[in-house]
Design an enzyme around this catalytic site. Structure first.
Site, PDB file in Angstrom:
ATOM      1  CD  GLU A 165      -3.049  -1.017   2.207  1.00  0.00           C
ATOM      2  OE1 GLU A 165      -4.090  -1.679   2.060  1.00  0.00           O
ATOM      3  OE2 GLU A 165      -2.821  -0.309   3.213  1.00  0.00           O
ATOM      4  CD  GLU A 374      -4.051  -5.900   3.850  1.00  0.00           C
ATOM      5  OE1 GLU A 374      -4.854  -5.045   4.312  1.00  0.00           O
ATOM      6  OE2 GLU A 374      -2.817  -5.779   3.926  1.00  0.00           O
TER       7      GLU A 374
END
Length: 470
Positions: A165, A374
């Site tokens: 991320e 995720e």
């Protein structure tokens, strides 16, 4: 269900954790501190990151639970300060031995490892020496660590993620940057992001050089954005924020190009990176093998007039629904609540269709296989007579997995789906109260007792039927 809405027979059903959120043992067996170790705390005192979920000492038990659930994949992160805790190129044999033992257990049960190379745990020594990711020397240090990972584990790990991320770190700062009031992260973040991109590209190229049988790619946190209405300016507002929090990073990491108008937007408050002549050549020379995506929620945007006062995003950190303050950026966008969707206690929209939107947008733009690394929902949970009936999580996962299956029917090449998270762990910025796990961790017990939740058994049945009987 449409006949074409079916997952492949070799679909990677899995679950995820990260080292700094789950391992604990932050100073054991030669490991040194990371900046995440210094910034991850729980105010209750019940779960400090020094112990956290204590995966370091419970990995055999946890991998056995993974196997009993039927998991085909396990996404985890390698801890930089456990593998290369100090001088560049010097290996910590005890830390490396831990990951070999863990990989032995995964192999024993036939579970595919998916390893993240950087999940926010920059060694404090690197931060102190170079000032962190704003300095190119940190990229060199990272590559020394990455080479060790490839040489030690490359023959054992078929999938690598470079940096977790980078887009979320850019947008909101956080544990991966060590910018908690000590330096103005907004002013430095274009430099940091540029160095992230260089580190990603160099890691991709080194992987392809040393490990021709392995696959490697970036891991983005993706947030689809809807326009609040069919007003054209609302559509422009949705494009603005989507490009600023999604496409800007994907284009840089995957195509090696900067979106100039977004760069200009961020340059209003951030110093421009020093882009050397060879940088863009490097970035465009590193083809990713797949794209990893983390998905939790969607956003809604409307036009924000230039006469409006700016408003900083004030997230809901306490789990009290309705306390989020949405940002206003005059002349660009204003975010607002989605009246069609329910929200979690932390004011994150529950939007199963959004994961289908994300998959279609990303796959049909870049034509690379996608891996969900995720997806999950946080709940406030306490055991009830020794069990945790987390129906809310089951409903969330069911609807999102169905949407993933529909995206497969839409032509998306989806490699797998990993729930966040396998264990309860230290949530970034929210401590121990924000529980994501399929397995409950009793932070109040010295032995960190594990209790599989109802969702654990439910997900096991999903895996057993390959997700086709939801």
């Amino acid at each position: 269900m449409r006949e074409k809405d079916r997952f492949s027979e070799n679909f990677l059903w899995g679950a995820s954790i990260s080292a700094y959120q789950a391992e604990g043992a932050i100073l054991e067996d030669g490991k040194t501190l990371s900046i995440a170790d210094l910034s991850t705390r729980d105010e209750s005192g019940m779960c400090q990151n020094a112990v956290s979920s204590d995966f370091y000492h419970h990995y055999r038990e946890d991998i056995r639970l993974l196997a009993e659930m039927g998991a085909k994949a396990f996404r985890f992160s390698l801890a930089w300060p456990r593998i290369m805790p100090g001088q560049e190129g010097v290996r910590n044999r005890e830390g490396i031995a831990f990951y070999h033992r863990m990989l032995d257990e995964l192999k024993r049960y036939g579970i595919t490892p998916v390893a993240t190379l950087f999940h926010y745990d920059l060694p404090v020594s690197v931060q102190e020496a170079y000032g962190g990711w704003k300095d190119r020397r940190t990229v060199d240090a990272f590559m020394s660590y990455v080479r060790i990972c490839f040489e030690e584990f490359g023959e054992r790990i078929p999938y690598f993620l470079t940096i977790n991320e980078p887009d979320i770190l850019f947008m909101y700062g956080g544990h991966g940057l060590d910018l908690h009031g000590r330096e103005p992260w907004r002013r430095e973040r274009l430099k940091i992001n540029h160095n992230f991109a260089l580190a990603h590209a160099r890691a991709v190229n080194l992987c392809h050089e040393l490990l021709p049988g392995a696959k490697i790619g970036p891991a983005f946190g993706y947030v689809p954005v809807y326009a609040k209405s069919c007003r054209p300016l609302d559509r422009i507002a949705a494009m603005n924020i989507s490009e600023q929090q999604n496409q800007f990073f994907q284009e840089l990491f995957l195509n090696g190009r900067y979106m100039s108008h977004v760069l200009d937007f961020y340059a209003q408050e951030s110093e421009m990176p020093e882009i050397e002549e060879s940088d863009l050549e490097l970035l465009s020379s590193a083809p990713s093998d797949f794209i990893a995506l983390n998905y939790y929620k969607s956003d809604v945007a409307k036009w924000c007039e230039t006469s409006e006062e700016p408003q900083e995003m004030q997230g809901n950190a306490g789990g009290r629904k309705g306390t989020c303050v949405y940002p206003k950026v005059p002349g660009f966008y204003e975010l607002c609540a989605n009246s069609y969707l329910e929200r979690t206690n932390w004011d994150w929209e529950i939007d199963p269709a959004g994961i289908r939107v994300m998959l279609r947008e990303v796959y049909h733009r870049y034509h690379l296989p996608v891996l969900i690394t995720e997806n999950g929902v946080a709940c406030l949970e306490q055991p009830e007579e020794g069990s945790i009936p987390d129906e809310e999580r089951i409903a969330y996962l069911r609807d999102h997995i169905r949407a993933c299956r529909e995206a497969v029917g839409d032509g998306v090449e989806l490699l797998g789906y990993c729930v966040w998270s396998f264990l309860d762990l230290m949530s970034t910025g929210h401590g121990a109260s924000k529980r994501y796990g399929l397995v409950y961790v009793d932070y109040g017990s010295k032995e960190r007792k594990r209790i599989p939740k109802k969702s654990y058994a439910w997900y096991g049945n999903v895996i057993k039927c390959n997700g086709n009987e939801l």
